[in-house]
Design a protein around this motif. Structure first.
Motif, PDB file in Angstrom:
ATOM      1  N   MET A  56      57.543  32.334  22.035  1.00  0.00           N
ATOM      2  CA  MET A  56      57.174  30.999  22.140  1.00  0.00           C
ATOM      3  C   MET A  56      56.870  30.460  23.223  1.00  0.00           C
ATOM      4  O   MET A  56      57.934  30.777  23.929  1.00  0.00           O
ATOM      5  CB  MET A  56      58.003  29.967  21.311  1.00  0.00           C
ATOM      6  N   ARG A  57      55.759  29.991  23.695  1.00  0.00           N
ATOM      7  CA  ARG A  57      55.417  29.464  24.886  1.00  0.00           C
ATOM      8  C   ARG A  57      54.634  28.023  24.540  1.00  0.00           C
ATOM      9  O   ARG A  57      54.339  27.630  23.548  1.00  0.00           O
ATOM     10  CB  ARG A  57      54.606  30.101  25.535  1.00  0.00           C
ATOM     11  N   VAL A  58      54.534  27.335  25.730  1.00  0.00           N
ATOM     12  CA  VAL A  58      53.610  26.087  25.824  1.00  0.00           C
ATOM     13  C   VAL A  58      52.349  26.522  25.999  1.00  0.00           C
ATOM     14  O   VAL A  58      51.915  27.426  26.710  1.00  0.00           O
ATOM     15  CB  VAL A  58      53.971  25.086  26.973  1.00  0.00           C
ATOM     16  N   VAL A  59      51.342  26.215  25.294  1.00  0.00           N
ATOM     17  CA  VAL A  59      50.019  26.976  25.113  1.00  0.00           C
ATOM     18  C   VAL A  59      48.810  26.441  26.123  1.00  0.00           C
ATOM     19  O   VAL A  59      48.161  27.089  26.597  1.00  0.00           O
ATOM     20  CB  VAL A  59      49.369  26.764  23.635  1.00  0.00           C
ATOM     21  N   ALA A  60      49.151  24.800  26.250  1.00  0.00           N
ATOM     22  CA  ALA A  60      48.067  24.380  27.202  1.00  0.00           C
ATOM     23  C   ALA A  60      48.559  22.976  27.809  1.00  0.00           C
ATOM     24  O   ALA A  60      49.742  22.790  27.495  1.00  0.00           O
ATOM     25  CB  ALA A  60      46.880  24.061  26.338  1.00  0.00           C
ATOM     26  N   GLY A  61      48.055  22.735  29.006  1.00  0.00           N
ATOM     27  CA  GLY A  61      48.285  21.379  29.490  1.00  0.00           C
ATOM     28  C   GLY A  61      49.226  21.771  30.662  1.00  0.00           C
ATOM     29  O   GLY A  61      49.284  22.794  31.332  1.00  0.00           O
ATOM     30  N   GLU A  62      49.672  20.677  31.004  1.00  0.00           N
ATOM     31  CA  GLU A  62      50.431  20.703  32.657  1.00  0.00           C
ATOM     32  C   GLU A  62      51.851  21.934  32.460  1.00  0.00           C
ATOM     33  O   GLU A  62      52.171  22.309  33.589  1.00  0.00           O
ATOM     34  CB  GLU A  62      51.131  19.262  33.079  1.00  0.00           C
ATOM     35  N   ARG A  63      52.353  22.211  31.339  1.00  0.00           N
ATOM     36  CA  ARG A  63      53.239  23.062  31.313  1.00  0.00           C
ATOM     37  C   ARG A  63      52.803  24.295  30.655  1.00  0.00           C
ATOM     38  O   ARG A  63      53.593  25.234  30.168  1.00  0.00           O
ATOM     39  CB  ARG A  63      54.712  22.646  30.528  1.00  0.00           C
ATOM     40  N   LYS A  64      51.586  24.492  30.701  1.00  0.00           N
ATOM     41  CA  LYS A  64      51.025  26.037  30.102  1.00  0.00           C
ATOM     42  C   LYS A  64      51.749  26.899  30.543  1.00  0.00           C
ATOM     43  O   LYS A  64      51.792  27.425  31.644  1.00  0.00           O
ATOM     44  CB  LYS A  64      49.424  26.180  30.534  1.00  0.00           C
ATOM     45  N   GLY A  65      52.083  27.982  29.629  1.00  0.00           N
ATOM     46  CA  GLY A  65      52.835  29.392  30.000  1.00  0.00           C
ATOM     47  C   GLY A  65      54.031  29.354  29.929  1.00  0.00           C
ATOM     48  O   GLY A  65      54.714  30.054  30.014  1.00  0.00           O
ATOM     49  N   MET A  66      54.808  27.985  29.853  1.00  0.00           N
ATOM     50  CA  MET A  66      56.164  27.968  30.023  1.00  0.00           C
ATOM     51  C   MET A  66      57.058  28.507  28.590  1.00  0.00           C
ATOM     52  O   MET A  66      56.647  28.121  27.731  1.00  0.00           O
ATOM     53  CB  MET A  66      56.600  26.389  30.306  1.00  0.00           C
ATOM     54  N   PRO A  67      57.729  29.323  28.918  1.00  0.00           N
ATOM     55  CA  PRO A  67      58.381  29.767  27.796  1.00  0.00           C
ATOM     56  C   PRO A  67      59.292  29.092  27.216  1.00  0.00           C
ATOM     57  O   PRO A  67      60.021  28.214  27.937  1.00  0.00           O
ATOM     58  CB  PRO A  67      59.118  31.239  28.143  1.00  0.00           C
ATOM     59  N   LEU A  68      59.560  29.120  25.859  1.00  0.00           N
ATOM     60  CA  LEU A  68      60.439  28.100  25.040  1.00  0.00           C
ATOM     61  C   LEU A  68      61.400  29.018  24.237  1.00  0.00           C
ATOM     62  O   LEU A  68      61.174  29.998  23.845  1.00  0.00           O
ATOM     63  CB  LEU A  68      59.624  26.935  24.290  1.00  0.00           C
ATOM     64  N   LYS A  69      62.488  28.502  24.349  1.00  0.00           N
ATOM     65  CA  LYS A  69      63.409  29.373  23.687  1.00  0.00           C
ATOM     66  C   LYS A  69      63.391  29.028  22.131  1.00  0.00           C
ATOM     67  O   LYS A  69      63.314  27.962  21.724  1.00  0.00           O
ATOM     68  CB  LYS A  69      64.996  28.873  24.058  1.00  0.00           C
TER      69      LYS A  69
ATOM     70  N   THR B 111      67.281  29.557   9.786  1.00  0.00           N
ATOM     71  CA  THR B 111      67.526  28.348   9.450  1.00  0.00           C
ATOM     72  C   THR B 111      66.327  27.246   9.753  1.00  0.00           C
ATOM     73  O   THR B 111      66.219  26.381   9.195  1.00  0.00           O
ATOM     74  CB  THR B 111      68.804  27.479  10.000  1.00  0.00           C
ATOM     75  N   THR B 112      65.597  27.832  10.602  1.00  0.00           N
ATOM     76  CA  THR B 112      64.148  26.897  10.967  1.00  0.00           C
ATOM     77  C   THR B 112      63.173  27.961  10.871  1.00  0.00           C
ATOM     78  O   THR B 112      63.202  29.258  11.031  1.00  0.00           O
ATOM     79  CB  THR B 112      64.309  26.193  12.425  1.00  0.00           C
ATOM     80  N   ARG B 113      61.807  27.405  10.937  1.00  0.00           N
ATOM     81  CA  ARG B 113      60.798  28.358  11.016  1.00  0.00           C
ATOM     82  C   ARG B 113      59.923  27.703  12.217  1.00  0.00           C
ATOM     83  O   ARG B 113      58.951  26.835  11.828  1.00  0.00           O
ATOM     84  CB  ARG B 113      59.589  27.958   9.672  1.00  0.00           C
ATOM     85  N   PRO B 114      59.879  28.265  13.311  1.00  0.00           N
ATOM     86  CA  PRO B 114      59.115  27.903  14.607  1.00  0.00           C
ATOM     87  C   PRO B 114      57.673  28.053  14.173  1.00  0.00           C
ATOM     88  O   PRO B 114      56.993  29.093  13.644  1.00  0.00           O
ATOM     89  CB  PRO B 114      59.635  28.717  15.619  1.00  0.00           C
ATOM     90  N   THR B 115      56.930  27.088  14.383  1.00  0.00           N
ATOM     91  CA  THR B 115      55.303  27.082  14.423  1.00  0.00           C
ATOM     92  C   THR B 115      55.063  28.103  15.445  1.00  0.00           C
ATOM     93  O   THR B 115      55.219  28.125  16.801  1.00  0.00           O
ATOM     94  CB  THR B 115      54.771  25.759  14.678  1.00  0.00           C
ATOM     95  N   THR B 116      54.274  29.436  15.168  1.00  0.00           N
ATOM     96  CA  THR B 116      53.764  30.241  16.042  1.00  0.00           C
ATOM     97  C   THR B 116      52.835  29.671  17.187  1.00  0.00           C
ATOM     98  O   THR B 116      52.152  28.735  16.907  1.00  0.00           O
ATOM     99  CB  THR B 116      52.977  31.589  15.164  1.00  0.00           C
TER     100      THR B 116
END
Length: 188
Positions: free
Chosen positions: A1-14, A20-25
């Motif tokens: 998972m990562r930030v797709v666009a904008g000022e934090r584009k490409g930032m990996p997210l944990k 227990t959750t379904r992260p949005t791809t």
């Protein structure tokens, strides 16, 4: 998972460990933001059932001025906190570890309204979508705002929440993205 666009584009997210959750791809997230508008000029986002915070963080990266994140699961909340810190959005994010129903009740008492509302509850709890109606009835969603619901194919959402009418639906496997806007406020 990562930030797709904008000022934090490409930032990996944990991501949250376990199921227990379904992260949005990333693919679905990119599609969501292509539908609702690639970038924003301010406004406040509400990320109910935030999980790791991917949708709200993406909105901040793309120009939302503030985001409110609601998540009751302890592990998910810890990951959400880490992702907000990693993206350096502590000054632009409010995080609440609380049940969504109680959170909405508390938000009704505050003098704020949302430009973006993301609702991605556990798929087997259709009653959580009623929270959208509560927000709309109490004028907590701006008339030029967007409501986005992520739900299972088996869940039929209403054609409208007050003046917010279903504008578009996209299907991704077993998931449907439903986008609501006020009639005449499409902004496209």
């Amino acid at each position: 998972m990562r930030v797709v666009a904008g000022e934090r584009k490409g930032m990996p997210l944990k991501a949250i460990a376990g199921n227990t959750t379904r992260p949005t791809t990333d693919k679905v997230k990119e599609s969501i933001f292509n539908i609702i508008g690639p970038f924003f000029d301010g406004g406040i986002a509400l990320d109910l059932f935030a999980g790791s915070g991917g949708l709200g963080i993406e909105a901040l990266s793309r120009g939302a001025e503030q985001a409110v994140f609601i998540e009751k699961d302890v592990k998910a909340f810890q990951v959400l906190q880490e992702n907000i810190k990693k993206c350096r959005y502590e000054d632009y994010a409010e995080l609440f570890r609380i049940d969504a129903k109680r959170a909405v009740k508390a938000l009704l008492k505050r003098d704020l309204s949302f430009k973006l509302v993301f609702l991605d509850p556990p798929y087997h709890h259709k009653e959580y979508y009623d929270l959208v109606q509560v927000l709309v009835d109490n004028e907590k969603v701006q008339r030029d705002g967007i409501i986005l619901c992520e739900h299972a194919k088996e869940v039929a959402l209403p054609h409208s929440f007050g003046a917010f009418i279903l504008q578009r639906q996209e299907i991704y496997g077993g998931t449907i993205i439903s986008v609501y806007r006020c009639a005449g406020e499409e902004g496209e």
